[in-house]
Design an enzyme around this catalytic site. Structure first.
Site, PDB file in Angstrom:
ATOM      1  N   ASP A 143      14.968  -2.263  11.265  1.00 23.08           N
ATOM      2  CA  ASP A 143      13.690  -3.434  10.570  1.00 23.08           C
ATOM      3  C   ASP A 143      13.370  -4.492  11.203  1.00 23.08           C
ATOM      4  O   ASP A 143      11.699  -4.990  11.607  1.00 23.08           O
ATOM      5  CB  ASP A 143      14.817  -3.299   9.462  1.00 23.08           C
ATOM      6  CG  ASP A 143      13.655  -4.325   8.426  1.00 23.08           C
ATOM      7  OD1 ASP A 143      12.805  -3.748   7.698  1.00 23.08           O
ATOM      8  OD2 ASP A 143      13.337  -5.354   8.206  1.00 23.08           O
ATOM      9  N   LYS A 177       5.174  -3.370   7.578  1.00 22.10           N
ATOM     10  CA  LYS A 177       5.842  -2.837   8.289  1.00 22.10           C
ATOM     11  C   LYS A 177       7.086  -2.624   7.975  1.00 22.10           C
ATOM     12  O   LYS A 177       7.753  -2.942   7.362  1.00 22.10           O
ATOM     13  CB  LYS A 177       6.029  -3.228  10.000  1.00 22.10           C
ATOM     14  CG  LYS A 177       6.379  -4.765   9.841  1.00 22.10           C
ATOM     15  CD  LYS A 177       7.639  -5.609   9.220  1.00 22.10           C
ATOM     16  CE  LYS A 177       8.628  -4.604  10.096  1.00 22.10           C
ATOM     17  NZ  LYS A 177       9.958  -5.181   9.236  1.00 22.10           N
ATOM     18  N   ILE A 214       9.310 -10.900   1.719  1.00 20.30           N
ATOM     19  CA  ILE A 214       8.180 -11.476   2.048  1.00 20.30           C
ATOM     20  C   ILE A 214       6.765 -11.426   1.222  1.00 20.30           C
ATOM     21  O   ILE A 214       5.892 -11.902   1.855  1.00 20.30           O
ATOM     22  CB  ILE A 214       8.363  -9.726   3.570  1.00 20.30           C
ATOM     23  CG1 ILE A 214       6.765 -10.575   4.583  1.00 20.30           C
ATOM     24  CG2 ILE A 214       7.682  -8.888   3.049  1.00 20.30           C
ATOM     25  CD1 ILE A 214       7.752 -12.067   5.671  1.00 20.30           C
ATOM     26  N   SER A 250       5.857  -5.161  -9.732  1.00 20.41           N
ATOM     27  CA  SER A 250       6.907  -5.813  -9.366  1.00 20.41           C
ATOM     28  C   SER A 250       7.711  -5.004 -10.899  1.00 20.41           C
ATOM     29  O   SER A 250       7.119  -5.315 -11.627  1.00 20.41           O
ATOM     30  CB  SER A 250       6.770  -7.052  -8.768  1.00 20.41           C
ATOM     31  OG  SER A 250       7.879  -6.930  -8.958  1.00 20.41           O
ATOM     32  N   ARG A 251       8.666  -4.674 -10.509  1.00 23.01           N
ATOM     33  CA  ARG A 251       9.720  -4.142 -11.988  1.00 23.01           C
ATOM     34  C   ARG A 251      10.443  -5.875 -12.486  1.00 23.01           C
ATOM     35  O   ARG A 251      10.269  -6.233 -13.406  1.00 23.01           O
ATOM     36  CB  ARG A 251      10.732  -3.230 -11.389  1.00 23.01           C
ATOM     37  CG  ARG A 251      10.385  -2.249 -11.151  1.00 23.01           C
ATOM     38  CD  ARG A 251      11.399  -1.298 -10.445  1.00 23.01           C
ATOM     39  NE  ARG A 251      12.172  -1.945  -8.740  1.00 23.01           N
ATOM     40  CZ  ARG A 251      12.713  -1.520  -8.190  1.00 23.01           C
ATOM     41  NH1 ARG A 251      13.468  -0.097  -8.786  1.00 23.01           N
ATOM     42  NH2 ARG A 251      12.684  -1.943  -6.907  1.00 23.01           N
TER      43      ARG A 251
END
Ligand code: NAP
Length: 303
Positions: A165, A87, A11, A33-34
């Site tokens: 979700d 969300k 996303i 971010s990894r």
């Protein structure tokens, strides 16, 4: 205003990066971010490192799944930065209440976003339904989890919410457009034998509304809701983006900019006014379904 994006997954790449790039208000200044990166943007692998290195970044937007989100959210607020949440805003209601209190104590803005509320037909549907008596409603939210959430094992883990979700997007629209609060009276959920979260759910509401959420839909995808009222028939299709009154499509709001650009425009106002926007009503209905719902065990699921 400078903003950092945390969790460079589907996303973030599909929606947040282009929405920030198109915004006159926001400049993407760092990512955390990894494994994910955005070309040309300073990249960090941990939140603490980013917060320490970039005190000039006043706002952070989190695109992590719900379970790892809380610890990162707390750290951002404790560092005195404004915070925007994808969300659902947390894995539990208590977590989001705690974040709300923390944001207030720190004097920063917290925005628990519901992107589907920004879809083109939603404001028109809300205006049309106002003052009409609702006779019944039917929500069908059926999509192919393999297409929209490829390999996202977190979605079927405890706290991942499974079919809620996407289902919570329908509930975010419902709680926005209906004039009275929804009351969940019953639910039935299908759990794959090898997973911790449901792959399908059917909900009943006191307002004579039924919802049918399913992650196993192949072929055409369905994100529709229909209402019979004292003043006629309303349908919202394509996840809230198409509005039909008595079977005729009506023009969407021409000044609406699209879901994610609209969210970032809202965040601009919240930060400028030092306000927060945290509406937990969609998530409360999901919690109610988990509390009250009957559970069926169905076929195991693999991506
Ligand atoms: P995703 O593609 O799986 O990306 C999740 C990101 O979070 C990745 O960047 C991932 O790894 C990071 N992450 C950090 N800790 C993690 C952990 N313990 N488990 C898994 N990932 C972890 O998920 P997504 O589809 O972008 O969804 C993220 C959020 O956006 C969810 O809350 C979802 O409901 C919401 N959302 C998704 C969609 C959609 O269509 N996919 C639409 C609207 C909203 P790195 O650390 O490497 O970055």
């Amino acid at each position: 205003m400078k903003i950092a994006l945390v969790g460079i997954g589907k996303i973030a790449v599909d929606q947040h990066v282009p929405a920030i790039a198109a915004s006159p208000d926001w400049e993407l200044t760092a990512t955390v971010s990894r494994s994910g990166r955005v070309n040309g943007i300073e990249a960090f692998t941990g939140i603490s490192e980013m917060l320490a290195a970039r005190p000039d970044i006043e706002t952070v937007s989190l695109c992590l799944p719900p379970v790892p989100r809380f610890a990162v959210a707390q750290e951002v607020l404790r560092a005195g930065r404004h915070l925007m949440l994808e969300k659902p805003p947390g894995a539990t209601l208590s977590e989001v209440h705690a974040l709300e209190r923390l944001a207030q104590a720190q004097g920063v803005s917290l925005f628990a976003t519901w992107h589907s509320r920004m879809a083109y037909g939603v404001a028109g549907a809300k205006a049309w339904l106002a003052g009409k008596q609702l006779h019944r409603g039917r929500i069908i939210w059926r999509e192919d989890v393999r297409k929209w959430h490829p390999g996202q094992d977190w979605i079927f883990e405890a706290g991942g919410m499974g079919v809620f979700d996407p289902g919570i997007n329908a509930l975010s629209i419902l709680t926005e457009i209906l004039p009275t609060p929804l009351h969940l009276t019953g639910a039935e959920m299908d759990f794959p034998a090898n997973r911790q979260a449901p792959i399908a759910a059917r909900l009943d509401f006191a307002q004579n509304i039924q919802a049918d959420f399913d992650f196993r839909q192949e072929g055409p995808q369905t994100w529709d809701m229909e209402f019979e009222t004292s003043g006629g028939h309303l349908a919202l299709r394509m996840g809230g983006n198409m509005l039909e009154i008595d079977g005729k499509e009506t023009a969407g709001e021409s000044d609406i900019m699209g879901e994610y650009p609209a969210l970032y425009a809202c965040m601009t106002e919240l930060v400028r006014d030092r306000r927060s926007d945290v509406d937990l009503s969609p998530m409360m209905l999901v919690a109610d379904a988990f509390t009250l719902g009957r559970r069926n065990i169905v076929d195991a699921f693999e991506f």
